[in-house]
Design an enzyme around this catalytic site. Structure first.
Site, short mmCIF file in Angstrom:
data_model
loop_
_atom_site.label_atom_id
_atom_site.label_comp_id
_atom_site.label_asym_id
_atom_site.label_seq_id
_atom_site.Cartn_x
_atom_site.Cartn_y
_atom_site.Cartn_z
N GLN A 155 0.83 -1.21 0.00
CA GLN A 155 0.00 0.00 0.00
C GLN A 155 0.86 1.25 0.00
O GLN A 155 1.89 1.32 0.67
CB GLN A 155 -0.91 0.00 1.22
CG GLN A 155 -2.06 0.96 1.11
CD GLN A 155 -3.11 0.73 2.17
OE1 GLN A 155 -3.19 -0.35 2.74
NE2 GLN A 155 -3.92 1.73 2.44
N SER A 186 4.31 -6.33 2.86
CA SER A 186 3.03 -6.21 3.56
C SER A 186 1.90 -6.77 2.70
O SER A 186 1.86 -7.96 2.42
CB SER A 186 2.79 -4.76 3.98
OG SER A 186 1.65 -4.65 4.81
N LEU A 187 0.99 -5.92 2.23
CA LEU A 187 -0.07 -6.37 1.32
C LEU A 187 0.51 -7.16 0.15
O LEU A 187 -0.09 -8.14 -0.31
CB LEU A 187 -0.83 -5.15 0.78
CG LEU A 187 -1.63 -5.41 -0.49
CD1 LEU A 187 -2.90 -6.15 -0.16
CD2 LEU A 187 -1.87 -4.15 -1.26
N ARG A 214 -9.40 -7.50 4.33
CA ARG A 214 -8.25 -7.07 5.15
C ARG A 214 -8.22 -5.55 5.24
O ARG A 214 -8.03 -4.97 6.31
CB ARG A 214 -6.96 -7.60 4.54
CG ARG A 214 -5.66 -7.23 5.27
CD ARG A 214 -4.48 -7.81 4.48
NE ARG A 214 -3.19 -7.65 5.13
CZ ARG A 214 -2.34 -6.67 4.90
NH1 ARG A 214 -2.65 -5.71 4.03
NH2 ARG A 214 -1.16 -6.61 5.51
N HIS A 249 0.83 -2.59 11.14
CA HIS A 249 1.93 -3.39 11.70
C HIS A 249 2.26 -2.96 13.13
O HIS A 249 3.43 -2.85 13.50
CB HIS A 249 3.15 -3.35 10.79
CG HIS A 249 2.87 -3.91 9.43
ND1 HIS A 249 2.70 -5.26 9.22
CD2 HIS A 249 2.65 -3.31 8.24
CE1 HIS A 249 2.41 -5.45 7.94
NE2 HIS A 249 2.37 -4.29 7.33
N GLN A 270 1.39 -11.25 10.43
CA GLN A 270 1.92 -10.08 9.72
C GLN A 270 1.15 -8.80 10.04
O GLN A 270 1.70 -7.70 10.00
CB GLN A 270 1.86 -10.38 8.21
CG GLN A 270 2.48 -9.36 7.31
CD GLN A 270 1.64 -9.15 6.06
OE1 GLN A 270 0.51 -8.72 6.14
NE2 GLN A 270 2.23 -9.45 4.92
#
Length: 317
Positions: free
Chosen positions: A11, A91-92, A116, A202, A251
């Site tokens: 992102q 991440s994503l 999500r 996170h 995560q």
């Protein structure tokens, strides 16, 4: 001959117009983008191509849009015989990596990341959380600073993205993030940059999102990987589907060990890194980890794909 890794952005890399060129010029990419619209039951493609930017950057839209664009571009690479030995995503982007390695189907992944994004948006009220990028400090010192800020303010801040040497993002409750930024400058940080994000990703504040995502992912089949995926949580190569499902859940609140991921891929003899998706953030981070001896490409449209293929062909001949 060195190995190749596909890297998938997270992102922040989204922009209006992304994916339009491959949609217009490649049937496989077109099919993926149309499939996303069908699965989500709204015109994600219109947001991807035309914006508006403020709608596209909303987490529940940005996440499926980035995944869809990355996998559409991947279709073009596959048809042209470009393959990888490893995959990783920031991440994503780890969801894109899992699709590329056969762990997740695209329909399952695009539905999961839409949820999500919604869960992450809902987890923390607006204005409560924050993230800042800290430039020029090592991780051990910054970890001590976040612990001190947490103690001083009575709110939580922690390391979120360990992106490259001297580039680390912190995340948590706003007062603690601000205090950690002040302490970081006192300890010699070159810059502290507040990030325009909708939540403290996170960090432990994402636990409500983590709990909901656990339920979503429990209903999805995870296959064993065709190629290993080096994951955010442990920066180790994984092939077991059940293990990668668990790591995706972890995560949400755990740091992204991206510098460690790149270093592990280099240890595994990767010399060619291909960033598959919008932007070139990850390509820049790879170069910050190691400047020499690597081929680094960012492909996001037909022109950049063709340029990469021409260069690779010249090297082979």
């Amino acid at each position: 001959m060195g190995k190749t890794a596909f890297l998938f952005p997270g992102q922040g890399s989204q922009y209006p117009g992304m994916g339009k060129d491959v949609y217009d010029h490649h049937s496989g990419a077109n099919r993926i983008i149309q499939l996303a619209d069908q699965e989500l039951e709204y015109s994600l493609s219109r947001l991807m191509f035309d914006g508006p930017e403020d709608m596209l950057k909303r987490t529940e839209n940005a996440q499926p849009a980035l995944l869809t664009t990355s996998i559409a571009i991947l279709e073009v690479l596959k048809e042209n015989g470009i393959t990888a030995d490893f995959a990783a995503g920031h991440s994503l982007g780890e969801y894109s990596a899992l699709v590329s390695s056969g762990v997740l189907s695209f329909p399952d992944a695009v539905n999961a990341v839409r949820k999500r994004g919604l869960f992450m948006e809902e987890a923390v009220p607006a204005g409560v959380g924050a993230m800042s990028a800290v430039m020029g400090l090592d991780r051990d010192l910054l970890h001590e600073i976040t612990e001190l800020a947490t103690e001083q303010v009575g709110e939580k801040v922690q390391l979120a993205n360990l992106n490259a040497p001297g580039q680390i993002v912190i995340s948590g409750e706003k007062k603690a993030v601000d205090r950690a930024g002040e302490l970081a400058k006192e300890k010699g940080a070159k810059r502290v940059i507040p990030l325009p994000v909708s939540g403290p990703f996170h960090s432990d504040l994402m636990k409500p999102a983590q709990e909901k995502l656990t339920q979503t992912l429990s209903a999805i089949s995870f296959n064993n990987a065709d190629i290993p995926v080096v994951t955010n949580v442990n920066a180790k190569e994984e092939t077991d589907g059940a293990q990668m499902k668990q790591l995706l859940i972890e995560q949400v609140t755990a740091p992204v060990y991206w510098e460690d991921t790149v270093r592990r891929l280099i240890e595994l003899d990767v010399t060619t890194f291909i960033e598959v998706g919008p932007g070139n953030v990850l390509s820049g981070l790879v170069r910050r980890v190691q400047r020499r001896g690597l081929e680094v490409f960012a492909v996001q449209d037909m022109e950049s794909i063709e340029k990469m293929m021409d260069k690779l062909k010249k090297e082979e001949s």
